[in-house]
Design an enzyme around this catalytic site. Structure first.
Site, PDB file in Angstrom:
ATOM      1  N   VAL A  55       2.097 -22.196 -28.501  1.00  0.00           N
ATOM      2  CA  VAL A  55       1.484 -21.601 -29.689  1.00  0.00           C
ATOM      3  C   VAL A  55       0.351 -20.636 -29.367  1.00  0.00           C
ATOM      4  O   VAL A  55      -0.201 -20.011 -30.275  1.00  0.00           O
ATOM      5  CB  VAL A  55       0.951 -22.696 -30.646  1.00  0.00           C
ATOM      6  CG1 VAL A  55       2.094 -23.479 -31.239  1.00  0.00           C
ATOM      7  CG2 VAL A  55      -0.048 -23.611 -29.932  1.00  0.00           C
ATOM      8  N   TYR A  56      -0.009 -20.488 -28.124  1.00  0.00           N
ATOM      9  CA  TYR A  56      -1.078 -19.545 -27.778  1.00  0.00           C
ATOM     10  C   TYR A  56      -0.591 -18.117 -28.045  1.00  0.00           C
ATOM     11  O   TYR A  56       0.395 -17.656 -27.465  1.00  0.00           O
ATOM     12  CB  TYR A  56      -1.484 -19.681 -26.316  1.00  0.00           C
ATOM     13  CG  TYR A  56      -2.224 -20.948 -25.958  1.00  0.00           C
ATOM     14  CD1 TYR A  56      -2.586 -21.881 -26.927  1.00  0.00           C
ATOM     15  CD2 TYR A  56      -2.572 -21.215 -24.635  1.00  0.00           C
ATOM     16  CE1 TYR A  56      -3.253 -23.045 -26.587  1.00  0.00           C
ATOM     17  CE2 TYR A  56      -3.257 -22.368 -24.286  1.00  0.00           C
ATOM     18  CZ  TYR A  56      -3.585 -23.288 -25.272  1.00  0.00           C
ATOM     19  OH  TYR A  56      -4.253 -24.441 -24.926  1.00  0.00           O
ATOM     20  N   GLY A  57      -1.314 -17.446 -28.928  1.00  0.00           N
ATOM     21  CA  GLY A  57      -0.912 -16.089 -29.272  1.00  0.00           C
ATOM     22  C   GLY A  57       0.451 -16.037 -29.922  1.00  0.00           C
ATOM     23  O   GLY A  57       1.138 -15.012 -29.837  1.00  0.00           O
ATOM     24  N   GLY A  58       0.864 -17.127 -30.578  1.00  0.00           N
ATOM     25  CA  GLY A  58       2.179 -17.159 -31.205  1.00  0.00           C
ATOM     26  C   GLY A  58       3.318 -17.037 -30.200  1.00  0.00           C
ATOM     27  O   GLY A  58       4.397 -16.542 -30.536  1.00  0.00           O
ATOM     28  N   LYS A  83       2.427 -26.467 -22.952  1.00  0.00           N
ATOM     29  CA  LYS A  83       2.375 -27.563 -23.926  1.00  0.00           C
ATOM     30  C   LYS A  83       3.333 -27.279 -25.068  1.00  0.00           C
ATOM     31  O   LYS A  83       3.578 -26.119 -25.407  1.00  0.00           O
ATOM     32  CB  LYS A  83       0.965 -27.730 -24.496  1.00  0.00           C
ATOM     33  CG  LYS A  83      -0.138 -27.762 -23.461  1.00  0.00           C
ATOM     34  CD  LYS A  83      -1.505 -27.863 -24.122  1.00  0.00           C
ATOM     35  CE  LYS A  83      -2.610 -27.460 -23.174  1.00  0.00           C
ATOM     36  NZ  LYS A  83      -2.645 -25.997 -22.920  1.00  0.00           N
TER      37      LYS A  83
END
Length: 330
Positions: A55-58, A83
């Site tokens: 989910v980092y930066g979508g 993750k």
């Protein structure tokens, strides 16, 4: 850079990790060129552990890391940790069901451009999914070769102990937990109450996130909020604000005093303190620029004197009473 074993496993990682939380975020994070400079700086300093998440930066952080591994740094020389389990959905923030986790892992591998990750972590505990189902996803990922090792993130003490014990109950069948990732710094020592004791007892290595107190321990906020800092960002200000109170200020002042006495920077003092705490394997450091990252990596040669550590322990000591306090004194 010194390498450490991740928990009671054979996996060795650099004792400082590179975080990519802000990669792929146009406002707060580095662009592709800046990310490339960070990864090269980290690798040339002997760093191996790179931490990211789906989910980092979508998803852009994973994609960007995959692009850089394709031409800048050899894949075999990095330990890639990602993750799964966070869902950008206001109705259900976490989904650690077997189906979601394994599907998310496949998507991560595609973005990263690799057939496996070295460490796959459940991003958070999901009370809506039986824990044994979540852990079965880790077993399947490792047995299929899509992940080499498995860990968790943001699990409380009892959640970590239950998960690690379940995995240890069938050695050779279930994948033992190698790591847990939690926020830990001089400004946030809550993990010392239950998470860290459980991790140490069960042989799970701790990977501290936000080891610099969300940037506050560098001392940059002592005289106000710099315009180019996360604290001035509309999307990140709320992340920094909890650590700008008077109690945090006293700790930051103590770090600055120690740094002055040692002729180093507050960043180096704060990072050396957390790096060498019992049970810690590798603090995960995020940076906006390669220069900031290089400043953090310069801590490699620093070991804090015992009296400095004791002073910092005292000024930042969390209040733990019952049941941690000796019951016979109550």
């Amino acid at each position: 850079m010194e390498q450490r074993h991740l928990g009671r496993t054979g996996l060795r990682v650099s004792r400082i990790g590179l975080g990519t939380l802000t990669w792929g975020r146009s406002a707060e994070g580095p662009d592709e060129s800046g990310a490339a400079e960070q990864l090269k700086t980290f690798w040339e300093a002997g760093g191996t552990l790179v931490d990211t998440a789906d989910v980092y930066g979508g998803g852009e952080a994973e994609y960007l890391l995959g692009q850089l591994m394709g031409g800048l740094v050899p894949r075999r020389e990095l330990v890639i940790a990602t993750k799964s389990g966070s869902v950008p959905d206001p109705d259900r923030r976490f989904d650690a069901s077997r189906g979601h986790l394994l599907s998310a892992l496949d998507d991560s591998l595609a973005r990263l451009g690799t057939d496996h990750v070295d460490l796959w972590q459940v991003h958070a505990f999901d009370p809506g999914t039986p824990l044994e189902e979540t852990l079965q996803a880790l077993d399947l990922a490792v047995s299929s070769g899509r992940a080499r090792y498995a860990g968790v993130s943001n699990f409380s003490g009892w959640q970590l102990a239950k998960a690690a014990t379940w995995q240890l109950a069938a050695p050779g069948v279930r994948t033992r937990l190698a790591s847990t990732q939690m926020e830990y710094s001089l400004l946030q020592r809550g993990v010392e109450r239950e998470v860290l004791p459980a991790a140490r007892d069960l042989g799970v290595g701790l990977l501290p996130s936000s080891p610099l107190g969300r940037g506050v321990l560098t001392g940059k906020y002592r005289d106000g909020t710099p315009a180019d800092s996360r604290g001035a960002s509309p999307t990140m200000a709320g992340f920094v604000e909890p650590y700008l109170d008077d109690a945090a200020g006293r700790i930051v002042d103590a770090v600055a005093t120690a740094a002055q006495g040692l002729a180093v920077t507050p960043l180096q003092v704060a990072l050396a303190w957390i790096r060498d705490r019992p049970g810690v394997v590798a603090p995960i450091v995020g940076a906006r620029t390669s220069e900031q990252l290089a400043a953090a990596l310069s801590v490699e040669a620093l070991s804090l004197p015992e009296e400095i550590c004791r002073a910092l322990d005292d000024v930042s000591a969390p209040v733990h009473r019952y049941p941690d306090q000796d019951w016979s004194t109550l």
